[in-house]
Design a protein around this motif. Structure first.
Motif, mmCIF file in Angstrom:
data_model
loop_
_atom_site.group_PDB
_atom_site.id
_atom_site.type_symbol
_atom_site.label_atom_id
_atom_site.label_comp_id
_atom_site.label_asym_id
_atom_site.label_seq_id
_atom_site.Cartn_x
_atom_site.Cartn_y
_atom_site.Cartn_z
ATOM 1 N N LEU A 192 3.066 15.048 10.847
ATOM 2 C CA LEU A 192 3.421 15.441 11.142
ATOM 3 C C LEU A 192 4.719 14.745 12.134
ATOM 4 O O LEU A 192 5.795 14.896 11.984
ATOM 5 C CB LEU A 192 3.411 17.644 11.485
ATOM 6 N N GLU A 193 3.262 14.524 12.998
ATOM 7 C CA GLU A 193 3.841 13.411 14.211
ATOM 8 C C GLU A 193 4.194 12.201 13.671
ATOM 9 O O GLU A 193 5.142 11.778 14.493
ATOM 10 C CB GLU A 193 2.526 13.426 15.401
ATOM 11 N N MET A 194 4.175 11.433 13.037
ATOM 12 C CA MET A 194 4.476 10.851 12.208
ATOM 13 C C MET A 194 5.613 10.660 11.651
ATOM 14 O O MET A 194 6.859 10.070 11.859
ATOM 15 C CB MET A 194 4.177 9.584 10.124
ATOM 16 N N ILE A 195 5.811 12.180 10.999
ATOM 17 C CA ILE A 195 7.400 12.658 10.712
ATOM 18 C C ILE A 195 8.604 12.579 11.738
ATOM 19 O O ILE A 195 9.269 11.866 11.397
ATOM 20 C CB ILE A 195 7.575 14.090 10.261
ATOM 21 N N GLU A 196 7.719 13.300 13.081
ATOM 22 C CA GLU A 196 8.611 12.652 13.912
ATOM 23 C C GLU A 196 9.553 11.842 14.469
ATOM 24 O O GLU A 196 10.461 11.112 14.834
ATOM 25 C CB GLU A 196 7.816 13.578 14.913
ATOM 26 N N LYS A 197 8.242 10.809 14.485
ATOM 27 C CA LYS A 197 8.360 9.288 14.769
ATOM 28 C C LYS A 197 10.122 8.438 13.795
ATOM 29 O O LYS A 197 10.774 7.626 14.384
ATOM 30 C CB LYS A 197 6.716 8.750 14.530
ATOM 31 N N TRP A 198 9.199 9.286 12.507
ATOM 32 C CA TRP A 198 10.576 8.671 11.623
ATOM 33 C C TRP A 198 11.635 9.651 11.612
ATOM 34 O O TRP A 198 12.862 8.335 11.543
ATOM 35 C CB TRP A 198 9.515 9.335 10.336
ATOM 36 N N ARG A 199 11.922 10.318 12.299
ATOM 37 C CA ARG A 199 13.358 10.713 12.565
ATOM 38 C C ARG A 199 14.403 9.821 13.865
ATOM 39 O O ARG A 199 15.052 10.375 14.120
ATOM 40 C CB ARG A 199 13.244 12.969 12.892
ATOM 41 N N GLU A 200 12.966 9.884 14.969
ATOM 42 C CA GLU A 200 13.273 8.699 15.571
ATOM 43 C C GLU A 200 14.378 7.529 15.530
ATOM 44 O O GLU A 200 14.812 6.757 15.781
ATOM 45 C CB GLU A 200 12.438 8.549 16.768
ATOM 46 N N GLY A 201 13.836 7.231 13.899
ATOM 47 C CA GLY A 201 14.382 5.847 13.507
ATOM 48 C C GLY A 201 13.212 4.775 13.167
ATOM 49 O O GLY A 201 14.060 3.670 12.467
ATOM 50 N N LEU A 214 2.932 6.613 7.195
ATOM 51 C CA LEU A 214 4.807 6.634 7.298
ATOM 52 C C LEU A 214 5.211 5.274 6.560
ATOM 53 O O LEU A 214 6.075 4.590 7.528
ATOM 54 C CB LEU A 214 4.959 7.771 7.828
ATOM 55 N N LEU A 215 5.857 5.716 5.273
ATOM 56 C CA LEU A 215 6.921 3.950 4.784
ATOM 57 C C LEU A 215 8.447 4.924 4.780
ATOM 58 O O LEU A 215 8.407 6.174 4.182
ATOM 59 C CB LEU A 215 6.158 3.714 3.969
ATOM 60 N N SER A 216 9.583 4.305 5.344
ATOM 61 C CA SER A 216 10.798 5.281 5.140
ATOM 62 C C SER A 216 11.465 5.167 3.179
ATOM 63 O O SER A 216 10.516 3.879 2.873
ATOM 64 C CB SER A 216 11.924 4.583 6.261
ATOM 65 N N ARG A 217 11.682 5.668 3.216
ATOM 66 C CA ARG A 217 12.244 4.883 2.100
ATOM 67 C C ARG A 217 12.562 3.684 1.164
ATOM 68 O O ARG A 217 12.283 3.202 0.237
ATOM 69 C CB ARG A 217 13.633 6.127 1.690
ATOM 70 N N ALA A 218 13.147 2.998 2.353
ATOM 71 C CA ALA A 218 13.586 1.130 2.096
ATOM 72 C C ALA A 218 12.754 0.644 2.426
ATOM 73 O O ALA A 218 12.077 -0.927 1.195
ATOM 74 C CB ALA A 218 14.005 0.488 3.718
ATOM 75 N N VAL A 219 11.228 0.566 2.827
ATOM 76 C CA VAL A 219 10.510 -0.009 2.837
ATOM 77 C C VAL A 219 9.229 0.908 1.730
ATOM 78 O O VAL A 219 9.074 -0.136 0.611
ATOM 79 C CB VAL A 219 9.372 0.449 3.834
#
Ligand code: UDP
Ligand code: MG
Length: 330
Positions: free
Chosen positions: A110-119, A165-170
């Motif tokens: 969940l913390e990872m997802i928060e960072k991802w939401r930050e960009g 966590l990896l974004s879709r782009a990565v």
């Protein structure tokens, strides 16, 4: 709390003989997803050719819950390849990689997802503590990452595993990277984008035993170094220069003694040492070159990276073989 409902999150979990932890692992993961309001989530379990009841258990869970999907390998292909298959099949906007054994606490997702939401595009967990691991494993891991960074041209973060966590782009870039000798944490560093570390406390294995004995750790370490550096190829140049210098000194010394004194160098000891040293240096150099050639050969064969004999829970029928060359064409 940010609204997480509209983003699809894929969680990739490689499993090899994990019958003792699967149920608990699923329980904890689903608990975290529900607690964090992750509605649109898929758990992709990759059964890496387990010989225990892992596959059977996974089938059972997948039948009951449509969020659970299973990729079954036809044999054991290794952790890095299993994760690769998961990334290939994942459809989420974010892809999380986590071990099945609960050493990486699912709550950190969940913390990872928060960072991802930050960009951020990559959120990688760094281990601040690793309880329950042998002093030997800790020391070798520490030494390995330091050597790797000395040799590699791209900095690879210290003390990180594949929990990230990896974004879709990565994830898409990784899907387009065809190399067979995979060292994912290095490949992710190579990709670039916005990356951030997330410190976490590594837990002990929930049950069962480590599937990474020294016999597997060593080839993994060699993969890491050889995939990210060609510096070992220069070792032979260094060794050659050292031995040539020593030989030159020896020659000058022997000639000087012969010319200016009435004693001269004798004995087979010096000879033996020179022969052994040169022989060793040559074998080492040839071995290093051979390692690289072996890798070229491996890549050149263009075999599929893995063979899956079962896909459960995926809507579109997935190909049985993945990552053949035609899939690489965008
Ligand atoms: N694993 C795998 N294939 C293998 C070895 C391991 O899929 O050939 C999985 C294993 O089930 C676990 C993860 O990779 O989910 C990490 O393995 P393990 O916990 O045994 O390694 P350690 O944490 O001791 O380094
Ligand atoms: Mg583990």
């Amino acid at each position: 709390m940010v609204n997480l409902t509209d983003n699809r999150v894929s969680i990739v979990i490689p499993c090899y003989n994990e019958e003792a932890v699967i149920a608990e692992s699923i329980r904890r993961l689903l608990c975290v997803c529900e607690g964090g309001g992750l509605v649109n989530v898929e758990l992709i379990f990759v059964d890496d050719g387990s010989r225990d009841r892992t596959r059977e258990l996974l089938r059972g869970f997948a039948d009951k819950d449509s969020r659970i999907k299973v990729i079954g390998f036809a044999r054991n292909f290794g952790h890095q390849i299993a994760v690769t298959a998961g990334i290939d099949a994942a459809r989420g906007d974010a892809v999380v990689l986590i071990d099945a054994d609960l050493q990486d606490p699912p709550e950190v997702i969940l913390e990872m997802i928060e960072k991802w939401r930050e960009g951020y595009d990559v959120v990688y967990g760094t281990r601040t503590e690793r309880p329950g691991e042998s002093a030997f494993k800790l020391a070798t891991a520490r030494g390995f990452y330091r050597v790797l960074n000395k040799l590699s041209d791209i900095p690879i973060p210290l003390d990180t595993g594949d929990f990230r966590l990896l974004s879709r782009a990565v994830a898409d870039v990784l899907r387009a990277m065809p190399e067979r000798d995979r060292f994912l944490r290095g490949m992710v560093s190579w990709v670039g984008f916005r990356q951030i570390a997330l410190p976490y406390k590594r837990a002990e294995r929930y049950a069962g035993e480590s599937k990474y004995p020294l016999r597997k750790m060593l080839p993994f370490a060699i993969d890491g170094i050889l995939s990210f550096s060609t510096k070992p190829l220069q070792v032979s140049i260094g060794l050659g220069m050292i031995s040539a210098t020593i030989a030159l000194i020896g020659i000058v010394y022997a000639i000087a003694l012969r010319l200016f004194t009435n004693i001269w160098v004798e004995g087979w000891t010096a000879l033996m040492i020179a022969v052994l040293f040169l022989g060793g240096a040559q074998l080492l150099s040839v071995g290093i070159v051979g390692e690289y050639i072996g890798r070229i050969y491996n890549e050149m064969k263009q075999r599929p990276m893995y063979v899956a004999d079962e896909y459960i829970g995926f809507t579109k029928k997935e190909p049985t073989f993945s990552r053949t060359s035609e899939r690489m064409v965008p």
